[in-house]
Write a protein that holds these residues in place. Sequence first.
Motif, PDB file in Angstrom:
ATOM      1  N   ALA A  17       0.104 -20.783   0.803  1.00  0.00           N
ATOM      2  CA  ALA A  17       0.246 -19.981   2.020  1.00  0.00           C
ATOM      3  C   ALA A  17       1.490 -19.104   1.945  1.00  0.00           C
ATOM      4  O   ALA A  17       1.463 -17.939   2.367  1.00  0.00           O
ATOM      5  CB  ALA A  17       0.302 -20.883   3.247  1.00  0.00           C
ATOM      6  N   GLU A  18       2.583 -19.637   1.394  1.00  0.00           N
ATOM      7  CA  GLU A  18       3.810 -18.856   1.250  1.00  0.00           C
ATOM      8  C   GLU A  18       3.591 -17.702   0.276  1.00  0.00           C
ATOM      9  O   GLU A  18       4.043 -16.570   0.508  1.00  0.00           O
ATOM     10  CB  GLU A  18       4.953 -19.751   0.745  1.00  0.00           C
ATOM     11  N   ALA A  19       2.896 -17.996  -0.827  1.00  0.00           N
ATOM     12  CA  ALA A  19       2.642 -16.952  -1.810  1.00  0.00           C
ATOM     13  C   ALA A  19       1.725 -15.875  -1.236  1.00  0.00           C
ATOM     14  O   ALA A  19       1.941 -14.678  -1.456  1.00  0.00           O
ATOM     15  CB  ALA A  19       2.028 -17.563  -3.064  1.00  0.00           C
ATOM     16  N   ALA A  20       0.702 -16.279  -0.501  1.00  0.00           N
ATOM     17  CA  ALA A  20      -0.198 -15.308   0.124  1.00  0.00           C
ATOM     18  C   ALA A  20       0.562 -14.443   1.123  1.00  0.00           C
ATOM     19  O   ALA A  20       0.366 -13.224   1.180  1.00  0.00           O
ATOM     20  CB  ALA A  20      -1.354 -16.032   0.816  1.00  0.00           C
ATOM     21  N   TYR A  21       1.452 -15.063   1.880  1.00  0.00           N
ATOM     22  CA  TYR A  21       2.258 -14.322   2.852  1.00  0.00           C
ATOM     23  C   TYR A  21       3.128 -13.283   2.147  1.00  0.00           C
ATOM     24  O   TYR A  21       3.204 -12.129   2.580  1.00  0.00           O
ATOM     25  CB  TYR A  21       3.115 -15.308   3.641  1.00  0.00           C
ATOM     26  N   ALA A  22       3.754 -13.686   1.051  1.00  0.00           N
ATOM     27  CA  ALA A  22       4.620 -12.756   0.317  1.00  0.00           C
ATOM     28  C   ALA A  22       3.818 -11.579  -0.233  1.00  0.00           C
ATOM     29  O   ALA A  22       4.259 -10.423  -0.159  1.00  0.00           O
ATOM     30  CB  ALA A  22       5.329 -13.496  -0.820  1.00  0.00           C
ATOM     31  N   HIS A  23       2.649 -11.838  -0.764  1.00  0.00           N
ATOM     32  CA  HIS A  23       1.842 -10.758  -1.329  1.00  0.00           C
ATOM     33  C   HIS A  23       1.303  -9.826  -0.246  1.00  0.00           C
ATOM     34  O   HIS A  23       1.251  -8.608  -0.447  1.00  0.00           O
ATOM     35  CB  HIS A  23       0.691 -11.334  -2.148  1.00  0.00           C
ATOM     36  N   LEU A  24       0.933 -10.382   0.897  1.00  0.00           N
ATOM     37  CA  LEU A  24       0.431  -9.530   1.976  1.00  0.00           C
ATOM     38  C   LEU A  24       1.559  -8.706   2.595  1.00  0.00           C
ATOM     39  O   LEU A  24       1.345  -7.558   2.998  1.00  0.00           O
ATOM     40  CB  LEU A  24      -0.268 -10.376   3.039  1.00  0.00           C
ATOM     41  N   ARG A  25       2.744  -9.266   2.672  1.00  0.00           N
ATOM     42  CA  ARG A  25       3.904  -8.479   3.111  1.00  0.00           C
ATOM     43  C   ARG A  25       4.112  -7.283   2.191  1.00  0.00           C
ATOM     44  O   ARG A  25       4.350  -6.162   2.644  1.00  0.00           O
ATOM     45  CB  ARG A  25       5.179  -9.340   3.109  1.00  0.00           C
ATOM     46  N   GLU A  26       4.012  -7.515   0.891  1.00  0.00           N
ATOM     47  CA  GLU A  26       4.183  -6.433  -0.084  1.00  0.00           C
ATOM     48  C   GLU A  26       3.104  -5.368   0.095  1.00  0.00           C
ATOM     49  O   GLU A  26       3.376  -4.169  -0.010  1.00  0.00           O
ATOM     50  CB  GLU A  26       4.124  -7.016  -1.498  1.00  0.00           C
ATOM     51  N   LEU A  27       1.897  -5.791   0.389  1.00  0.00           N
ATOM     52  CA  LEU A  27       0.796  -4.856   0.618  1.00  0.00           C
ATOM     53  C   LEU A  27       1.123  -3.920   1.782  1.00  0.00           C
ATOM     54  O   LEU A  27       0.877  -2.712   1.721  1.00  0.00           O
ATOM     55  CB  LEU A  27      -0.478  -5.648   0.924  1.00  0.00           C
ATOM     56  N   LEU A  28       1.724  -4.461   2.829  1.00  0.00           N
ATOM     57  CA  LEU A  28       2.060  -3.677   4.016  1.00  0.00           C
ATOM     58  C   LEU A  28       3.290  -2.802   3.789  1.00  0.00           C
ATOM     59  O   LEU A  28       3.288  -1.612   4.104  1.00  0.00           O
ATOM     60  CB  LEU A  28       2.291  -4.608   5.212  1.00  0.00           C
ATOM     61  N   VAL A  29       4.350  -3.384   3.257  1.00  0.00           N
ATOM     62  CA  VAL A  29       5.602  -2.651   3.074  1.00  0.00           C
ATOM     63  C   VAL A  29       5.415  -1.476   2.122  1.00  0.00           C
ATOM     64  O   VAL A  29       6.006  -0.406   2.307  1.00  0.00           O
ATOM     65  CB  VAL A  29       6.715  -3.598   2.556  1.00  0.00           C
ATOM     66  N   SER A  30       4.556  -1.656   1.111  1.00  0.00           N
ATOM     67  CA  SER A  30       4.346  -0.612   0.118  1.00  0.00           C
ATOM     68  C   SER A  30       3.370   0.461   0.577  1.00  0.00           C
ATOM     69  O   SER A  30       3.120   1.425  -0.152  1.00  0.00           O
ATOM     70  CB  SER A  30       3.847  -1.224  -1.193  1.00  0.00           C
ATOM     71  N   GLY A  31       2.818   0.318   1.786  1.00  0.00           N
ATOM     72  CA  GLY A  31       1.896   1.337   2.292  1.00  0.00           C
ATOM     73  C   GLY A  31       0.565   1.366   1.576  1.00  0.00           C
ATOM     74  O   GLY A  31      -0.114   2.395   1.570  1.00  0.00           O
ATOM     75  N   ARG A  32       0.159   0.254   0.969  1.00  0.00           N
ATOM     76  CA  ARG A  32      -1.106   0.229   0.225  1.00  0.00           C
ATOM     77  C   ARG A  32      -2.303  -0.008   1.136  1.00  0.00           C
ATOM     78  O   ARG A  32      -3.450   0.029   0.675  1.00  0.00           O
ATOM     79  CB  ARG A  32      -1.043  -0.829  -0.878  1.00  0.00           C
ATOM     80  N   VAL A  33      -2.056  -0.274   2.391  1.00  0.00           N
ATOM     81  CA  VAL A  33      -3.119  -0.314   3.397  1.00  0.00           C
ATOM     82  C   VAL A  33      -2.716   0.626   4.527  1.00  0.00           C
ATOM     83  O   VAL A  33      -1.532   0.774   4.836  1.00  0.00           O
ATOM     84  CB  VAL A  33      -3.371  -1.736   3.930  1.00  0.00           C
ATOM     85  N   ALA A  34      -3.693   1.259   5.137  1.00  0.00           N
ATOM     86  CA  ALA A  34      -3.430   2.309   6.119  1.00  0.00           C
ATOM     87  C   ALA A  34      -3.433   1.756   7.539  1.00  0.00           C
ATOM     88  O   ALA A  34      -4.094   0.752   7.824  1.00  0.00           O
ATOM     89  CB  ALA A  34      -4.490   3.402   5.997  1.00  0.00           C
ATOM     90  N   PRO A  35      -2.717   2.412   8.454  1.00  0.00           N
ATOM     91  CA  PRO A  35      -2.804   2.034   9.868  1.00  0.00           C
ATOM     92  C   PRO A  35      -4.250   2.062  10.336  1.00  0.00           C
ATOM     93  O   PRO A  35      -4.992   3.005  10.063  1.00  0.00           O
ATOM     94  CB  PRO A  35      -1.971   3.116  10.567  1.00  0.00           C
ATOM     95  N   GLY A  36      -4.660   0.998  11.016  1.00  0.00           N
ATOM     96  CA  GLY A  36      -6.022   0.895  11.514  1.00  0.00           C
ATOM     97  C   GLY A  36      -6.997   0.269  10.541  1.00  0.00           C
ATOM     98  O   GLY A  36      -8.131  -0.057  10.909  1.00  0.00           O
ATOM     99  N   GLU A  37      -6.582   0.072   9.287  1.00  0.00           N
ATOM    100  CA  GLU A  37      -7.492  -0.486   8.282  1.00  0.00           C
ATOM    101  C   GLU A  37      -7.742  -1.967   8.546  1.00  0.00           C
ATOM    102  O   GLU A  37      -6.822  -2.735   8.813  1.00  0.00           O
ATOM    103  CB  GLU A  37      -6.904  -0.293   6.888  1.00  0.00           C
ATOM    104  N   LYS A  38      -9.002  -2.378   8.446  1.00  0.00           N
ATOM    105  CA  LYS A  38      -9.377  -3.772   8.648  1.00  0.00           C
ATOM    106  C   LYS A  38      -9.218  -4.543   7.348  1.00  0.00           C
ATOM    107  O   LYS A  38      -9.477  -4.023   6.263  1.00  0.00           O
ATOM    108  CB  LYS A  38     -10.819  -3.860   9.143  1.00  0.00           C
ATOM    109  N   LEU A  39      -8.788  -5.792   7.477  1.00  0.00           N
ATOM    110  CA  LEU A  39      -8.581  -6.656   6.318  1.00  0.00           C
ATOM    111  C   LEU A  39      -9.528  -7.840   6.410  1.00  0.00           C
ATOM    112  O   LEU A  39      -9.547  -8.555   7.412  1.00  0.00           O
ATOM    113  CB  LEU A  39      -7.136  -7.147   6.251  1.00  0.00           C
ATOM    114  N   SER A  40     -10.295  -8.040   5.361  1.00  0.00           N
ATOM    115  CA  SER A  40     -11.228  -9.161   5.296  1.00  0.00           C
ATOM    116  C   SER A  40     -10.543 -10.374   4.682  1.00  0.00           C
ATOM    117  O   SER A  40      -9.997 -10.288   3.576  1.00  0.00           O
ATOM    118  CB  SER A  40     -12.447  -8.761   4.454  1.00  0.00           C
ATOM    119  N   LEU A  41     -10.574 -11.504   5.384  1.00  0.00           N
ATOM    120  CA  LEU A  41      -9.980 -12.725   4.842  1.00  0.00           C
ATOM    121  C   LEU A  41     -10.685 -13.126   3.546  1.00  0.00           C
ATOM    122  O   LEU A  41     -10.042 -13.599   2.604  1.00  0.00           O
ATOM    123  CB  LEU A  41     -10.069 -13.859   5.867  1.00  0.00           C
TER     124      LEU A  41
END
Length: 229
Positions: A17-41
């Motif tokens: 869970a910690e590793a997933a959190y760190a990777h998803l934070r990186e996804l957001l901070v780096s702008g690799r997903v756009a505002p409004g974009e849906k994320l599938s678990l």
Amino acid sequence: MNHAITTLPQLQRRTLAEAAYAHLRELLVSGRVAPGEKLSLRDLSEALGVSVMPVREAVSRLIADHALEVAPNRAVRVPLLTRAQFQELAVTRGGIEGWAASLAATRRSAAQLNRIDAAEQAMRAARPDPDLGVAVALNRDFHFAIYAAAGLPTLLEVIGGLWLKAGPVINLDLRHSNDRLSAGHALRCHAAALRAIRAGDADAARDAIAEDIASAAEFIIEKGGLPEG
């Protein structure tokens, strides 16, 4: 599946869970997903090579951080910032990150100054024909080299939270357009911040970083694309 998600690295042996959190934070901070974009678990769990459970836990933490939100249809998505919200975030960042830069000017070590210098040189060297994805990473490296030199881990954590919210807007803009890089304003602000930190000039360091943030926000707002509000 979103290409940015499919390129996430497989998780190593850490708390999942910690590793997933760190990777998803990186996804957001780096702008690799756009505002409004849906994320599938399910997509995220497949990309990271784990079950849905640790991804769900990581996503819940990011919702608590206000970095993700639950849409009316219960889908998880990257929040949409209005123009007013983005302006407020930019003002907040300017104050807090500017203060961090002022602290760095008087607290940095020689090794930390070398890291800031190297990060500034790397971004300047990439300017003639930049890979925009690389430019995003170099910009972040420069800023966080400065903030780490402030010597306050709690402050660094606060700034990380601000970048979680701003990253999808700021870095997506930088990733998809060379206009802001070619204008050269960020590089001038970065050079001014480096000079100030090298000279131990706290006020000038604060002003350079605050101007960098304000000018980037103004550029994005003037381009449009943010909803009124």
